[in-house]
Design an enzyme around this catalytic site. Structure first.
Site, PDB file in Angstrom:
ATOM      1  N   SER A  31       9.027  12.642   7.448  1.00 27.68           N
ATOM      2  CA  SER A  31      10.203  12.698   7.386  1.00 27.68           C
ATOM      3  C   SER A  31      10.700  12.266   5.408  1.00 27.68           C
ATOM      4  O   SER A  31      11.821  11.488   5.047  1.00 27.68           O
ATOM      5  CB  SER A  31      10.322  11.362   7.888  1.00 27.68           C
ATOM      6  OG  SER A  31       9.596  10.248   7.412  1.00 27.68           O
ATOM      7  N   GLY A  68       8.046  13.125  11.419  1.00 19.55           N
ATOM      8  CA  GLY A  68       6.540  11.897  12.599  1.00 19.55           C
ATOM      9  C   GLY A  68       5.722  12.943  12.072  1.00 19.55           C
ATOM     10  O   GLY A  68       4.394  12.838  12.760  1.00 19.55           O
ATOM     11  N   ASN A  97       2.132   9.355   8.151  1.00 20.65           N
ATOM     12  CA  ASN A  97       2.406   8.900   9.325  1.00 20.65           C
ATOM     13  C   ASN A  97       0.850   8.900   9.643  1.00 20.65           C
ATOM     14  O   ASN A  97       0.850   8.097  10.548  1.00 20.65           O
ATOM     15  CB  ASN A  97       2.684  10.015   9.803  1.00 20.65           C
ATOM     16  CG  ASN A  97       4.216   9.704  10.011  1.00 20.65           C
ATOM     17  OD1 ASN A  97       4.854   9.611   9.913  1.00 20.65           O
ATOM     18  ND2 ASN A  97       4.767  11.556   9.579  1.00 20.65           N
ATOM     19  N   ASP A 178      14.961   0.218   6.684  1.00 24.52           N
ATOM     20  CA  ASP A 178      13.115   0.138   7.579  1.00 24.52           C
ATOM     21  C   ASP A 178      12.180  -0.093   6.537  1.00 24.52           C
ATOM     22  O   ASP A 178      11.495  -0.178   7.081  1.00 24.52           O
ATOM     23  CB  ASP A 178      12.582   1.142   8.292  1.00 24.52           C
ATOM     24  CG  ASP A 178      13.312   3.049   7.256  1.00 24.52           C
ATOM     25  OD1 ASP A 178      13.008   2.493   6.225  1.00 24.52           O
ATOM     26  OD2 ASP A 178      12.685   3.908   7.835  1.00 24.52           O
ATOM     27  N   HIS A 181      11.328   4.653   4.368  1.00 22.24           N
ATOM     28  CA  HIS A 181      12.338   5.849   3.787  1.00 22.24           C
ATOM     29  C   HIS A 181      12.921   5.528   3.120  1.00 22.24           C
ATOM     30  O   HIS A 181      13.841   4.729   2.367  1.00 22.24           O
ATOM     31  CB  HIS A 181      12.372   6.520   5.103  1.00 22.24           C
ATOM     32  CG  HIS A 181      12.048   6.798   5.952  1.00 22.24           C
ATOM     33  ND1 HIS A 181      11.557   6.128   7.151  1.00 22.24           N
ATOM     34  CD2 HIS A 181      11.169   7.772   6.604  1.00 22.24           C
ATOM     35  CE1 HIS A 181      11.269   7.050   7.750  1.00 22.24           C
ATOM     36  NE2 HIS A 181      10.218   7.625   7.226  1.00 22.24           N
TER      37      HIS A 181
END
Length: 206
Positions: A31, A68, A97, A178, A181
């Site tokens: 991502s 992901g 991840n 978040d 990112h």
């Protein structure tokens, strides 16, 4: 006969002066590279493609990043990709991840080395992007994770970009809410971080 001979000479000259095949630069990421929560044209891979074009380098940019994705997923996808495209350079941006899921560092390392081996088996160059985890994942684990990337680079000799998110991760206005990112404002800084390590490879192939 003279006409045929002249035609063959012209065709021969034309063949010799044709530009080389563009080949491909593949970004295999998650991502952080898939323009997460924004338009694709805002993402750093698209901005990198634009910069490559402005600088006059002849190479196709393929963004093979999936939100992901893990290093294990990347192995399966890369195998198919290398069968379909003429990859000359592969940028590997994976592992984040894995780290967020607490995957043992030795397993992440093993998968990243396998990805590098797969790229080198098709005589393409590798650019490995260094990733770091937020501090709240514990000092021991985050340090062990951080060391994976430079250790692999030293061992394999691939082109290595230390902490890909260096100019973005600790600057709130360049990050999404978040805290993981980069947002649209942060994307150009990612291009700037990668460019000095990538440009020598582009120059070499030209």
């Amino acid at each position: 006969m003279r006409i045929l001979l002249s035609l063959l000479i012209i065709l021969g000259h034309f063949t010799l002066t044709l530009p080389a095949s563009a080949g491909s630069l593949v970004v295999l990421g998650d991502s952080l590279s898939s323009a997460h929560n924004m338009k694709p044209e805002q993402g750093w891979v698209h901005l990198l493609d634009q910069r490559i074009q402005r600088e006059g380098y002849l190479i196709d940019v393929i963004n093979a990043s999936v939100s992901g994705d893990t290093t294990q997923n990347g192995i399966a996808r890369l195998k198919m990709l290398l069968q379909k495209v003429d990859a000359e350079i592969v940028i590997i941006e994976l592992g984040g991840n894995d780290g967020l899921r607490g995957t043992p560092p030795f397993a992440i390392r093993k998968n990243l080395v396998r990805l590098i081996d797969m790229v080198e088996e098709v005589d393409a160059e590798v650019v490995l992007l260094g990733i770091q985890l937020p501090a709240n994942y514990g000092v021991a684990y985050t340090q062990a994770f951080k060391e994976i990337y430079p250790d692999i680079a030293d061992e394999t000799g691939v082109f290595f970009v230390p902490f890909f998110m260096e100019q973005v991760a600790l600057v709130p206005e360049r990050m999404q809410k978040d805290g993981i990112h980069p947002n649209a404002k942060g994307q150009p800084y990612l291009v700037d971080k990668v460019w000095p390590y990538l440009e020598p490879l582009l120059e070499e192939r030209d």
